[in-house]
Write a protein that holds these residues in place. Sequence first.
Motif, PDB file in Angstrom:
ATOM      1  N   ASN A 100       0.817  -1.229   0.000  1.00 41.46           N
ATOM      2  CA  ASN A 100       0.000   0.000   0.000  1.00 41.46           C
ATOM      3  C   ASN A 100       0.846   1.273   0.000  1.00 41.46           C
ATOM      4  OD1 ASN A 100      -1.468  -2.307   1.570  1.00 41.46           O
ATOM      5  ND2 ASN A 100      -3.083  -1.048   0.698  1.00 41.46           N
ATOM      6  N   GLY A 101       2.113   1.135   0.388  1.00 47.19           N
ATOM      7  CA  GLY A 101       3.018   2.284   0.412  1.00 47.19           C
ATOM      8  C   GLY A 101       4.423   1.796   0.704  1.00 47.19           C
ATOM      9  N   VAL A 102       5.412   2.644   0.446  1.00 47.06           N
ATOM     10  CA  VAL A 102       6.811   2.240   0.648  1.00 47.06           C
ATOM     11  C   VAL A 102       7.573   3.313   1.422  1.00 47.06           C
ATOM     12  CG1 VAL A 102       9.029   1.775  -0.513  1.00 47.06           C
ATOM     13  CG2 VAL A 102       6.916   0.812  -1.434  1.00 47.06           C
ATOM     14  N   VAL A 103       8.386   2.861   2.381  1.00 42.15           N
ATOM     15  CA  VAL A 103       9.343   3.729   3.061  1.00 42.15           C
ATOM     16  C   VAL A 103      10.720   3.294   2.570  1.00 42.15           C
ATOM     17  CG1 VAL A 103      10.360   4.358   5.285  1.00 42.15           C
ATOM     18  CG2 VAL A 103       7.877   4.064   5.083  1.00 42.15           C
ATOM     19  N   GLY A 104      11.457   4.198   1.919  1.00 46.51           N
ATOM     20  CA  GLY A 104      12.776   3.839   1.388  1.00 46.51           C
ATOM     21  C   GLY A 104      13.017   4.553   0.074  1.00 46.51           C
ATOM     22  N   HIS A 105      14.174   4.387  -0.473  1.00 46.52           N
ATOM     23  CA  HIS A 105      15.290   3.593  -0.011  1.00 46.52           C
ATOM     24  C   HIS A 105      16.204   4.492   0.822  1.00 46.52           C
ATOM     25  CE1 HIS A 105      14.693   0.449  -3.467  1.00 46.52           C
ATOM     26  NE2 HIS A 105      13.548   0.953  -3.079  1.00 46.52           N
ATOM     27  N   LEU A 106      17.336   3.935   1.271  1.00 43.50           N
ATOM     28  CA  LEU A 106      18.235   4.739   2.093  1.00 43.50           C
ATOM     29  C   LEU A 106      19.122   5.639   1.242  1.00 43.50           C
ATOM     30  CD1 LEU A 106      19.992   4.011   5.301  1.00 43.50           C
ATOM     31  CD2 LEU A 106      21.529   4.429   3.423  1.00 43.50           C
ATOM     32  N   ASN A 107      19.747   5.040   0.211  1.00 36.28           N
ATOM     33  CA  ASN A 107      20.699   5.780  -0.623  1.00 36.28           C
ATOM     34  C   ASN A 107      20.009   6.392  -1.836  1.00 36.28           C
ATOM     35  OD1 ASN A 107      21.574   3.035   0.299  1.00 36.28           O
ATOM     36  ND2 ASN A 107      23.599   3.911   0.041  1.00 36.28           N
ATOM     37  N   SER A 108      20.467   7.571  -2.226  1.00 35.51           N
ATOM     38  CA  SER A 108      19.937   8.204  -3.440  1.00 35.51           C
ATOM     39  C   SER A 108      20.164   7.321  -4.664  1.00 35.51           C
ATOM     40  CB  SER A 108      20.608   9.562  -3.669  1.00 35.51           C
ATOM     41  OG  SER A 108      20.312  10.443  -2.605  1.00 35.51           O
ATOM     42  N   GLY A 109      21.314   6.636  -4.712  1.00 32.93           N
ATOM     43  CA  GLY A 109      21.656   5.803  -5.865  1.00 32.93           C
ATOM     44  C   GLY A 109      20.699   4.647  -6.097  1.00 32.93           C
ATOM     45  N   THR A 110      20.036   4.180  -5.041  1.00 38.10           N
ATOM     46  CA  THR A 110      19.020   3.126  -5.209  1.00 38.10           C
ATOM     47  C   THR A 110      17.617   3.727  -5.255  1.00 38.10           C
ATOM     48  OG1 THR A 110      18.956   2.766  -2.823  1.00 38.10           O
ATOM     49  CG2 THR A 110      20.380   1.319  -4.074  1.00 38.10           C
ATOM     50  N   THR A 111      17.414   4.821  -4.522  1.00 39.07           N
ATOM     51  CA  THR A 111      16.090   5.456  -4.453  1.00 39.07           C
ATOM     52  C   THR A 111      15.638   5.984  -5.807  1.00 39.07           C
ATOM     53  OG1 THR A 111      16.556   6.145  -2.186  1.00 39.07           O
ATOM     54  CG2 THR A 111      14.738   7.255  -3.278  1.00 39.07           C
ATOM     55  N   ILE A 112      16.568   6.614  -6.538  1.00 45.86           N
ATOM     56  CA  ILE A 112      16.190   7.263  -7.807  1.00 45.86           C
ATOM     57  C   ILE A 112      15.719   6.238  -8.851  1.00 45.86           C
ATOM     58  CG2 ILE A 112      17.001   8.721  -9.716  1.00 45.86           C
ATOM     59  CD1 ILE A 112      18.730  10.211  -7.539  1.00 45.86           C
ATOM     60  N   PRO A 113      16.512   5.171  -9.149  1.00 43.83           N
ATOM     61  CA  PRO A 113      15.987   4.198 -10.121  1.00 43.83           C
ATOM     62  C   PRO A 113      14.728   3.471  -9.633  1.00 43.83           C
ATOM     63  CG  PRO A 113      18.125   3.465  -9.244  1.00 43.83           C
ATOM     64  CD  PRO A 113      17.909   4.863  -8.768  1.00 43.83           C
ATOM     65  N   ALA A 114      14.656   3.202  -8.321  1.00 45.45           N
ATOM     66  CA  ALA A 114      13.477   2.504  -7.780  1.00 45.45           C
ATOM     67  C   ALA A 114      12.219   3.368  -7.877  1.00 45.45           C
ATOM     68  CB  ALA A 114      13.723   2.096  -6.331  1.00 45.45           C
ATOM     69  N   SER A 115      12.398   4.695  -7.816  1.00 38.48           N
ATOM     70  CA  SER A 115      11.229   5.592  -7.822  1.00 38.48           C
ATOM     71  C   SER A 115      10.391   5.446  -9.088  1.00 38.48           C
ATOM     72  CB  SER A 115      11.651   7.055  -7.620  1.00 38.48           C
ATOM     73  OG  SER A 115      12.444   7.508  -8.706  1.00 38.48           O
ATOM     74  N   LYS A 116      11.029   5.069 -10.199  1.00 37.20           N
ATOM     75  CA  LYS A 116      10.285   4.866 -11.456  1.00 37.20           C
ATOM     76  C   LYS A 116       9.371   3.640 -11.338  1.00 37.20           C
ATOM     77  CE  LYS A 116      10.584   4.475 -16.471  1.00 37.20           C
ATOM     78  NZ  LYS A 116       9.396   3.611 -16.538  1.00 37.20           N
ATOM     79  N   ILE A 172      38.426  18.145  -2.283  1.00 42.10           N
ATOM     80  CA  ILE A 172      37.157  17.403  -2.311  1.00 42.10           C
ATOM     81  C   ILE A 172      37.404  15.993  -2.829  1.00 42.10           C
ATOM     82  CG2 ILE A 172      34.840  17.289  -3.347  1.00 42.10           C
ATOM     83  CD1 ILE A 172      34.923  20.378  -3.548  1.00 42.10           C
ATOM     84  N   ILE A 173      36.803  15.019  -2.145  1.00 44.95           N
ATOM     85  CA  ILE A 173      36.818  13.620  -2.602  1.00 44.95           C
ATOM     86  C   ILE A 173      35.364  13.150  -2.622  1.00 44.95           C
ATOM     87  CG2 ILE A 173      37.652  11.258  -2.153  1.00 44.95           C
ATOM     88  CD1 ILE A 173      39.807  12.519  -0.285  1.00 44.95           C
ATOM     89  N   ASP A 174      34.965  12.420  -3.678  1.00 46.88           N
ATOM     90  CA  ASP A 174      33.621  11.824  -3.633  1.00 46.88           C
ATOM     91  C   ASP A 174      33.683  10.381  -4.113  1.00 46.88           C
ATOM     92  OD1 ASP A 174      32.386  11.398  -6.430  1.00 46.88           O
ATOM     93  OD2 ASP A 174      33.158  13.437  -6.625  1.00 46.88           O
ATOM     94  N   ASP A 175      32.620   9.616  -3.791  1.00 46.12           N
ATOM     95  CA  ASP A 175      32.633   8.172  -4.097  1.00 46.12           C
ATOM     96  C   ASP A 175      31.916   7.822  -5.398  1.00 46.12           C
ATOM     97  OD1 ASP A 175      29.941   8.402  -3.523  1.00 46.12           O
ATOM     98  OD2 ASP A 175      29.934   6.977  -1.845  1.00 46.12           O
ATOM     99  N   ARG A 176      31.594   8.848  -6.207  1.00 47.20           N
ATOM    100  CA  ARG A 176      30.958   8.672  -7.519  1.00 47.20           C
ATOM    101  C   ARG A 176      29.556   8.083  -7.478  1.00 47.20           C
ATOM    102  NH1 ARG A 176      33.446  11.827 -11.415  1.00 47.20           N
ATOM    103  NH2 ARG A 176      33.715  13.018  -9.529  1.00 47.20           N
ATOM    104  N   THR A 177      28.942   7.935  -6.305  1.00 50.34           N
ATOM    105  CA  THR A 177      27.541   7.506  -6.258  1.00 50.34           C
ATOM    106  C   THR A 177      26.671   8.737  -6.480  1.00 50.34           C
ATOM    107  OG1 THR A 177      27.322   7.897  -3.875  1.00 50.34           O
ATOM    108  CG2 THR A 177      28.040   5.681  -4.552  1.00 50.34           C
ATOM    109  N   ALA A 178      25.385   8.502  -6.736  1.00 52.48           N
ATOM    110  CA  ALA A 178      24.447   9.629  -6.917  1.00 52.48           C
ATOM    111  C   ALA A 178      24.469  10.532  -5.690  1.00 52.48           C
ATOM    112  CB  ALA A 178      23.031   9.097  -7.150  1.00 52.48           C
ATOM    113  N   TYR A 179      24.567   9.921  -4.510  1.00 52.99           N
ATOM    114  CA  TYR A 179      24.607  10.706  -3.275  1.00 52.99           C
ATOM    115  C   TYR A 179      25.941  11.436  -3.124  1.00 52.99           C
ATOM    116  CZ  TYR A 179      25.649  11.823   1.529  1.00 52.99           C
ATOM    117  OH  TYR A 179      26.078  12.478   2.650  1.00 52.99           O
ATOM    118  N   GLY A 180      27.041  10.674  -3.147  1.00 52.84           N
ATOM    119  CA  GLY A 180      28.360  11.250  -2.867  1.00 52.84           C
ATOM    120  C   GLY A 180      28.766  12.349  -3.825  1.00 52.84           C
TER     121      GLY A 180
END
Length: 382
Positions: A100-116, A172-180
């Motif tokens: 009926n509804g979803v809480v999640g995801h934690l990371n932007s990198g998984t949340t964005i593709p899942a949102s579709k 600056i250092i980043d981990d190349r994920t959607a979030y980082g």
Amino acid sequence: MQTHRPHHTIAAAALALCSGIVLAQEQVVKIGHVGPTSGPIAHLGKDNELGARLAIQELNAKGVVIGGKKVRLELMGEDDAGDPKQGTQAAQKLADAKVNGVVGHLNSGTTIPASKVYADAGIPQISPSSTNPKFTRNGYKTAFRVVADDVHLGGTLGRYAVKELKGQSIAIIDDRTAYGQGVADEFEKGAKASGGKIVGREFTNDKATDFSAILTTLKSKKPDVVFFGGMDAVAGPMLRQMKALGLNIKLIGGDGICTAELPKLAAGTMADGQVFCAEAGGVDATQKKAMDDFRARFKAYSKLEVQVYAPYSYDAVGVLVAAMVKAGSAEPAKYLPVLAKTEGYPGVTGTIGFDTKGDIKNGALTLYTYKAGAREALAVVR
């Protein structure tokens, strides 16, 4: 010889039949939760899931009535391991189960593709912790978040690095994920706008453990502050290697490193006041009691301390259920318009309302440092 069935067995059979009818009438409302419950940031995924489970336990204990019928809430927990591909598979599983509804995801990198996936299925999704702006800018009517985004978070940290920490030369250092990468981009904009100079930008990945090459490159540029866009599982070993290389400078990061676990992951190499970070969220003095009460209930329930976003998962469940109750239906198509108009919801994380994109209105940030191996709040910024 005819045997008579004793009266008590007939009574028991009748009772069982009646209770079966009662159970059949009880409506089950399924709420999905997805986060990394395996892998290097499993402590954060489990934290989010436990927040959602506590909300469901408390709501069931109070009793929830939707459209005149008492309902029982159930949580369907899925693991995405922080991996985009696994994230969409988990989302499809929940869509197929007609949650009926979803809480999640934690990371932007998984949340964005899942949102579709959720948008295609028409299932409302509230992320308790994804901060990449793209999540709510894809035009999906089903996407919401209960935390401030990276434009706010990265920009605030960029200004803080220059104005408060007096950072003149910033690496600056980043981990190349959607979030980082996203939070690092916003940090860079904020720092430059405040007059800071970026002397180097390097990148790693979210599974890396060896940073000697990039840290050696940055050390030659003599930065006084380094920003890391990524998670605590990477920041811990990075702090250890910074110390080993004699790079005794301040490390700044977003909410991904702003956890109770970071000092353990850094294995005692963090100096007091060396690490500064911001959590997308935070409560003012007036709301401190509600948050303190939540932390105590969470500890009693899970035997664990809150890592970061458990209270936001807890509130996300509450917001979904409040919209169902108000709409008189747990059907996504019926309660989604009510959810979108959420205003003044009294959460443990503060008052929740959504703007037209599905972003939280007037989202707060909490700035932290670490002293004696523990997080210490510096200020709540809106």
